[in-house]
Design an enzyme around this catalytic site. Structure first.
Site, PDB file in Angstrom:
ATOM      1  N   GLN A  31       0.510  -1.586  -0.045  1.00  0.00           N
ATOM      2  CA  GLN A  31      -0.112   0.447  -0.250  1.00  0.00           C
ATOM      3  C   GLN A  31       0.823   1.375   0.155  1.00  0.00           C
ATOM      4  O   GLN A  31       1.602   0.959   0.655  1.00  0.00           O
ATOM      5  CB  GLN A  31      -1.163   0.412   1.037  1.00  0.00           C
ATOM      6  CG  GLN A  31      -1.832  -1.343   1.374  1.00  0.00           C
ATOM      7  CD  GLN A  31      -2.892  -0.481   0.252  1.00  0.00           C
ATOM      8  OE1 GLN A  31      -3.018  -0.239  -0.942  1.00  0.00           O
ATOM      9  NE2 GLN A  31      -3.937  -0.349   1.216  1.00  0.00           N
ATOM     10  N   SER A  32       0.212   2.361  -0.236  1.00  0.00           N
ATOM     11  CA  SER A  32       1.570   3.537  -0.910  1.00  0.00           C
ATOM     12  C   SER A  32       1.579   4.446   0.548  1.00  0.00           C
ATOM     13  O   SER A  32       2.584   4.939   0.655  1.00  0.00           O
ATOM     14  CB  SER A  32       0.967   4.588  -1.802  1.00  0.00           C
ATOM     15  OG  SER A  32       0.672   3.887  -3.505  1.00  0.00           O
ATOM     16  N   THR A  33       1.006   4.742   1.145  1.00  0.00           N
ATOM     17  CA  THR A  33       0.846   5.350   2.484  1.00  0.00           C
ATOM     18  C   THR A  33       0.185   4.533   3.421  1.00  0.00           C
ATOM     19  O   THR A  33      -0.137   3.295   3.570  1.00  0.00           O
ATOM     20  CB  THR A  33       0.314   6.525   2.084  1.00  0.00           C
ATOM     21  OG1 THR A  33      -1.413   6.433   2.131  1.00  0.00           O
ATOM     22  CG2 THR A  33       0.558   7.524   0.884  1.00  0.00           C
TER      23      THR A  33
END
Length: 692
Positions: A31-33
């Site tokens: 997941q990016s963040t």
């Protein structure tokens, strides 16, 4: 476990073979963040569910590995993604039969990283799977489709970034984008920026700017705050205590940021920093930004947009003062007389020591002032540059002498013989690895292809032998790269001839300090200095080029005799020798023979010993203080006797004599000249001076 129907997309059975099922299946989760990890839990759950899909495609549970090291990390680059790096490494080692992810964007948002993974998978016969199907990167159609997906994923990232950046710029041009307020400001619920309602916070902020107006330097402001135990306020920006006031220790960086921030002058700014990808540091995604000092080059500048602590003219004046205080050559020697400026490391804290000059640049001193300049604390240690430079210069000249050069060249020849033996050892190891790989290949090619139980085992043995051979070859190349180049006979003769001229060139008047510093930087990596308390003893460790370290004790000068490590033993020895009737010169010779040194000179002499005897009450009175001076009458006294009677210093009485308030004559006792004055004239002259 139930899996979403979209995850059960049809996979062509002919793409998955037993050789793929014999190896691992890696499920990559990202997941990016951190916010997405916390709130987008459904996406994370779907990615973990891909392990069930790999099981249905023929892999055992113990063969399925889930890599989730990159949760909360952006896919824009592989530099800060240890999970992706581990994935590529496993594929390169031939351990992976299939890599599966929810979609291409989860694996990589950069075409460089994505095509690297495709190339590795095609080379090592590894499949790639996502929610839409299974792909074989070694085939043209699947490779084309995977490349198109990667390009669209990267384009999507750039489009999203572009939209967000343009939105931020538009909001910034209106002065409505608040990314972080400096200390002393708060953001109201209405979105308006106001001064901190805490009066103590405002008072501390105004004090910093008032002190800079008076002291005109950041170090002066820091020293005042530290001396008066004044902390700087700030608002806690995250956590359960967010918004509360905290008081922190003042530092140089904090004061510098405050004095450079235009917000304190009531200006709203955006775009004061520019990003340079060449300066980015690994593991620090926000690094590589550089401050733009010219306000004309800022993207947005709105004056009088915020409540101000100072006016704009004061802000510009502060910038000019800080620019004038800034070193012209940061991080490099300033061309002074010190030999090791920029190369000295503190032996206590491990930080670089700075070089300071006094006496019009003739005297240099190395000092560790990081704690003092950053936190206003005490200095770590300092030492005069003269004994350190003298010791290092002697060591450098010694290492460059013809005898040392011959020894070094002989050692180089011995090392070359040893290197040849190592090469022979490497050659044998490489031959053995090549033989093992060829043998494994012949065994694999000789087996019946239908006998898959044996063929799979022999295939793994062949792959392991090839990997071992490649790893050994890489190690050999790295070992060769670390070895220095061998000198030719002509180069050796040139080195010997140059070594004979080095001492003369080093001491020649035409050789500048910068030339000596250049030679020192070629021979030395750095020098570590440690001073033992306040004594005269110190130690230097020379880290030479070539990773050789030598340790050498040195003797430095100190201010007082009491700082000497053996001062009690020196006094005891002086007392014993004086009791035996030794002269001051004999005492000095004895002390020098024992290796003792005085505080400020390299050797003891008769005068130093005589001063020590008088200072410690061990010497006899000088004739000037005795009654053995021939006098004309009882009214005559010496200046010392007069000063004792009047209770003044002898130099004060001598000043009266020199200015004519006293009259006297010179009498000789041996080789000494002694002033005698009359008591009657002395009393009259002193009364006259007092009346006037």
């Amino acid at each position: 476990m139930n899996v979403e129907p979209s995850l059960l997309a049809f996979a062509l059975p002919e793409k998955i073979h037993s050789r793929h099922n014999d190896r691992q299946a890696i499920v990559y989760v990202r997941q990016s963040t951190v916010r997405q990890v916390e709130h987008n839990s459904e996406s994370t759950r779907l990615q973990y569910a891909l392990a069930d899909r790999a099981f249905r495609l023929g892999w055992r549970r113990d063969q399925i590995i889930v890599i989730d090291d990159d949760l909360g990390r952006s896919g824009a680059s592989a530099v800060d993604r240890p999970g992706f790096q581990r994935l590529v490494a496993e594929v390169g080692l031939g351990h992976v039969g299939m890599v599966i992810g929810i979609e291409v964007s989860r694996l990589a948002r950069s075409c460089r990283d994505w095509h690297q993974l495709i190339e590795m998978c095609a080379l090592f016969d590894t499949l790639i799977g996502d929610a839409d199907g299974i792909y074989d990167p070694s085939t043209y159609n699947d490779r084309l489709l995977l490349g198109l997906k990667g390009t669209m994923s990267e384009a999507e990232l750039h489009i999203l970034k572009g939209r967000m950046h343009e939105g931020r710029k538009a909001k910034a041009h209106r002065g409505e984008l608040i990314l972080g307020l400096p200390r002393g400001y708060v953001l109201k619920p209405s979105g308006e920026v106001a001064l901190d309602p805490d009066e103590s916070v405002q008072r501390a902020i105004r004090l910093v700017f008032a002190l800079f107006e008076k002291r005109r330097s950041i170090s002066g402001v820091l020293r005042y705050l530290v001396d008066h135990d004044i902390a700087l306020p700030d608002r806690i920006r995250s956590g359960p205590e967010k918004g509360d006031v905290c008081w922190n220790r003042p530092t140089t960086a904090t004061l510098s940021d405050m004095l450079r921030h235009p917000g304190y002058a009531g200006a709203y700014v955006y775009g004061r920093r520019r990003h340079d990808g060449r300066l980015r540091l690994p593991g620090k995604p926000h690094s590589g930004r550089r401050f733009v000092r010219d306000p004309q080059k800022w993207m947005v500048l709105h004056q009088n947009a915020l409540p101000a602590y100072i006016d704009w003219q004061s802000y510009e004046r502060n910038q000019e003062l800080m620019a004038a205080n800034r070193s012209r050559y940061p991080g490099v020697p300033r061309g002074g007389a010190a030999l090791l400026g920029g190369l000295i490391i503190c032996g206590v804290c491990g930080r670089k020591m700075v070089t300071g000059y006094n006496d019009d640049g003739r005297e240099a001193r190395y000092s560790c002032s990081y704690e003092a300049t950053t936190y206003g604390g005490p200095r770590c240690q300092s030492i005069s540059a003269r004994p350190v430079d003298a010791c290092v210069s002697a060591l450098m000249l010694e290492s460059l002498s013809p005898a040392a050069i011959d020894i070094s060249l002989q050692v180089a020849e011995d090392i070359e013989l040893e290197r040849q033996q190592l090469h022979d050892g490497w050659k044998q190891r490489l031959e053995r690895a090549a033989y093992e790989a060829a043998l494994a290949r012949r065994r694999y090619e000789a087996v019946d292809p239908d006998n898959r139980l044996v063929a799979r085992t022999l295939e793994r043995d062949w792959e392991a032998a090839m990997a071992t051979k490649q790893a050994l070859a890489d190690d050999h190349q790295r070992a060769l790269a670390r070895q220095p180049k061998r000198l030719t006979d002509a180069e050796k003769d040139m080195v010997r001839r140059l070594a004979e001229d080095v001492p003369a060139l080093w001491g020649a008047q035409s050789t500048t300090s910068r030339d000596r510093q250049t030679i020192a930087r070629m021979m030395l990596d750095h020098v570590v200095v440690r001073v033992f308390g306040e004594t005269e003893r110190a130690e230097i460790k020379c880290h030479w080029a070539g990773e050789i370290v030598t340790t050498h004790p040195i003797i430095r000068t100190v201010r007082r005799f009491e700082q000497l490590e053996h001062h009690n033993e020196i006094l005891a020895r002086i007392t014993a020798l004086r009791a035996e009737g030794a002269t001051t010169q004999q005492i000095a010779d004895d002390l020098n023979a024992r290796g003792w040194t005085p505080a400020k000179k390299p050797m003891f002499d008769a005068l130093i010993v005589q001063k020590l005897l008088v200072r410690k009450g061990l010497g006899k009175k000088r004739p000037i203080w005795s009654g053995n001076v021939p006098r004309r009458n009882d009214d005559e006294v010496t200046l010392q006797e007069l000063s004792e009677q009047l209770g003044v210093h002898r130099q004060t009485a001598y000043g009266w004599l020199r200015r004519g308030k006293l009259k006297g004559r010179v009498a000789k006792v041996g080789t000494q000249r002694i002033w005698l004055v009359s008591l009657s004239h002395a009393s009259t002259g002193i009364r006259t001076g007092e009346a006037s």
